[in-house]
Design a protein around this motif. Structure first.
Motif, PDB file in Angstrom:
ATOM      1  N   GLY A 239       2.204  -8.652 -12.573  1.00 44.16           N
ATOM      2  CA  GLY A 239       3.515  -8.852 -12.505  1.00 44.16           C
ATOM      3  C   GLY A 239       4.140 -10.194 -12.073  1.00 44.16           C
ATOM      4  O   GLY A 239       5.446 -10.409 -11.990  1.00 44.16           O
ATOM      5  N   LEU A 240       3.325 -11.218 -12.108  1.00 47.33           N
ATOM      6  CA  LEU A 240       3.734 -12.430 -11.716  1.00 47.33           C
ATOM      7  C   LEU A 240       4.439 -13.015 -12.875  1.00 47.33           C
ATOM      8  O   LEU A 240       3.829 -13.262 -13.990  1.00 47.33           O
ATOM      9  CB  LEU A 240       2.746 -13.405 -11.049  1.00 47.33           C
ATOM     10  CG  LEU A 240       2.069 -12.617  -9.979  1.00 47.33           C
ATOM     11  CD1 LEU A 240       0.802 -13.415  -9.450  1.00 47.33           C
ATOM     12  CD2 LEU A 240       2.962 -12.819  -8.808  1.00 47.33           C
ATOM     13  N   ARG A 241       5.773 -13.773 -12.732  1.00 43.83           N
ATOM     14  CA  ARG A 241       6.225 -14.285 -13.911  1.00 43.83           C
ATOM     15  C   ARG A 241       6.251 -15.652 -14.164  1.00 43.83           C
ATOM     16  O   ARG A 241       6.610 -16.378 -15.013  1.00 43.83           O
ATOM     17  CB  ARG A 241       7.811 -13.580 -13.940  1.00 43.83           C
ATOM     18  CG  ARG A 241       7.938 -12.215 -13.961  1.00 43.83           C
ATOM     19  CD  ARG A 241       9.480 -11.712 -13.888  1.00 43.83           C
ATOM     20  NE  ARG A 241      10.096 -11.935 -12.877  1.00 43.83           N
ATOM     21  CZ  ARG A 241      10.082 -11.492 -11.546  1.00 43.83           C
ATOM     22  NH1 ARG A 241       9.519 -10.390 -11.562  1.00 43.83           N
ATOM     23  NH2 ARG A 241      10.636 -11.669 -10.610  1.00 43.83           N
ATOM     24  N   ASN A 242       6.272 -16.375 -12.851  1.00 45.35           N
ATOM     25  CA  ASN A 242       6.282 -17.922 -12.603  1.00 45.35           C
ATOM     26  C   ASN A 242       5.060 -18.577 -13.048  1.00 45.35           C
ATOM     27  O   ASN A 242       4.340 -18.987 -11.849  1.00 45.35           O
ATOM     28  CB  ASN A 242       6.970 -18.228 -11.690  1.00 45.35           C
ATOM     29  CG  ASN A 242       8.166 -17.671 -11.185  1.00 45.35           C
ATOM     30  OD1 ASN A 242       9.047 -17.968 -11.994  1.00 45.35           O
ATOM     31  ND2 ASN A 242       8.398 -16.748 -10.161  1.00 45.35           N
ATOM     32  N   ILE A 243       4.726 -18.705 -14.263  1.00 38.75           N
ATOM     33  CA  ILE A 243       3.374 -19.290 -14.653  1.00 38.75           C
ATOM     34  C   ILE A 243       3.798 -20.584 -15.574  1.00 38.75           C
ATOM     35  O   ILE A 243       4.612 -20.336 -16.542  1.00 38.75           O
ATOM     36  CB  ILE A 243       2.411 -18.362 -15.551  1.00 38.75           C
ATOM     37  CG1 ILE A 243       2.129 -17.142 -14.844  1.00 38.75           C
ATOM     38  CG2 ILE A 243       1.352 -18.966 -15.932  1.00 38.75           C
ATOM     39  CD1 ILE A 243       1.653 -16.028 -15.549  1.00 38.75           C
ATOM     40  N   PHE A 244       3.269 -21.763 -15.168  1.00 47.40           N
ATOM     41  CA  PHE A 244       3.598 -22.937 -15.779  1.00 47.40           C
ATOM     42  C   PHE A 244       2.421 -23.759 -16.120  1.00 47.40           C
ATOM     43  O   PHE A 244       1.355 -23.737 -15.611  1.00 47.40           O
ATOM     44  CB  PHE A 244       4.669 -23.697 -14.753  1.00 47.40           C
ATOM     45  CG  PHE A 244       5.668 -22.818 -14.339  1.00 47.40           C
ATOM     46  CD1 PHE A 244       6.848 -22.723 -15.041  1.00 47.40           C
ATOM     47  CD2 PHE A 244       5.838 -22.510 -13.024  1.00 47.40           C
ATOM     48  CE1 PHE A 244       8.025 -22.043 -14.574  1.00 47.40           C
ATOM     49  CE2 PHE A 244       6.890 -21.652 -12.331  1.00 47.40           C
ATOM     50  CZ  PHE A 244       7.940 -21.691 -13.300  1.00 47.40           C
TER      51      PHE A 244
END
Length: 368
Positions: A239-244
């Protein structure tokens, strides 16, 4: 007669009918959550452990007992394995009362002792006073407790739970979490729980396995997997959304620090794997690594990584607010869930320009 307590070891592999690779141990007294999307192989794995499905190859052992060994041609039946199994929709007999359903799993117990054992376990799952009710006259949470009592009254070697809370409403689910957490301290057997709910696994499990399309992606303590996902598939499943995206621009071995170019920004990360200058990387940061707090008090300045952002939207979700902020010079947005009271205290509004901090020890480089 109670079965001696031992650890469960699984080393399984198959291509058909459903591809599956599983290699793990569940220790006595441990709750292991098998987490993944529907159709990922979770229930198939549970059925193999229970002896309801036969794997193509591999080995399942419980202490010194061999339950399955493809090379030695060993295959113990579910009865021989003495499993406690709670299927998704509880599997209760509709024409039997609560106590009769529990007694139905006690064929191995002398008849004279079955009723009292069933009553004892109904009491342990907080269902005293309801032994004569049929399943149709019980709530979803009560039916779930009857199924759990029936499985545990067997004094099983291993307890298997297949999506144990999926058939009940949220309020009942929260109460059952407390019940299982209380029971967990009394159980000295391996407990394997299949779920698609990461939150459930974090609440109840000592360790977890992430599985997708029959492949084990990662295993470990829930917090460790959440804070150190191995790759992007794990990060997204958690559920991790902050992928860059970023590029390595410097490394300082003495300080154990690596610097990344992130759009117009430079950010520092700690404990990164060895990389080369100019290497392109994918990185992720969990919600707890993003700091909106203390912006007004100046404490934010202690962080190495500060990003200028503009609030794009605020979505109130009960006690928390999902903040979506656009980062200056970067096409992607950053997502953060912060407590509602903090959002009010900071007076965050759409269109506001502010600053966030990224904790350098929370940033994780993902394997590609």
């Amino acid at each position: 007669m109670a079965v001696p307590v031992a650890d469960l070891h699984c080393d399984l592999s198959q291509l058909l009918p459903i591809p599956l690779e599983a290699h793990f141990c569940c220790k006595a007294g441990e709750v292991l959550a098998v987490v993944g999307p529907s159709g990922g192989g979770k229930t198939t794995l549970l059925r193999m452990i229970a002896g309801l499905s036969k794997p193509e190859s591999g080995k399942i052992t419980y202490g010194e007992q061999v339950w399955f060994d493809s090379q030695q041609k060993v295959y113990k039946t579910p009865q021989q394995r003495h499993i406690g199994y709670v299927p998704q929709h509880f599997g209760l007999f509709p024409h039997l009362s609560a106590i009769q359903n529990v007694m139905a799993g006690l064929d191995h117990v002398p008849k004279a002792k079955r009723k009292q054992r069933a009553l004892d376990w109904l009491e342990r799952v907080n269902l005293e006073g309801l032994p004569d009710r049929l399943p149709a006259n019980l709530s979803g949470g009560q039916r779930q407790r009857v199924a759990l009592a029936r499985a545990l009254a067997r004094e099983p070697a291993v307890l298997l739970l297949d999506e144990p809370f999926s058939a009940v409403d949220r309020e009942t689910r929260e109460r059952l979490y407390i019940e299982l957490a209380r029971l967990k301290s009394q159980l000295a057997i391996p407990v394997i729980m299949v779920t698609h709910d990461i939150h459930e696994a974090q609440l109840l499990a000592d360790r977890m396995i992430l599985i997708s399309q029959g492949q084990m992606l990662q295993q470990g303590k829930p917090f460790e997997v959440l804070s150190h996902p191995r790759n992007e598939a794990v990060a997204r499943q958690m559920g991790l959304r902050n992928i860059f995206d970023a590029k390595v621009i410097a490394q300082e071995p003495g300080r154990n620090m690596t610097w990344l170019a992130f759009g117009e920004h430079q950010i520092a990360i700690e404990n990164a794997p060895k990389m080369t200058i100019g290497q392109k990387v994918r990185w992720v940061i969990p919600n707890q690594g993003i700091r909106f707090n203390a912006i007004t008090s100046g404490r934010l300045c202690k962080s190495i990584n500060k990003l200028d952002v503009e609030i794009e939207s605020l979505l109130v979700m009960g006690e928390s607010v999902r903040v979506i902020a656009r980062i200056a010079g970067v096409e992607q947005v950053i997502n953060a869930d912060i407590p509602t009271h903090l959002c009010d205290k900071l007076a965050l509004v759409q269109g506001q320009k502010t600053t966030v901090a990224l904790k350098s020890d929370q940033i994780q480089i993902l394997q590609t």
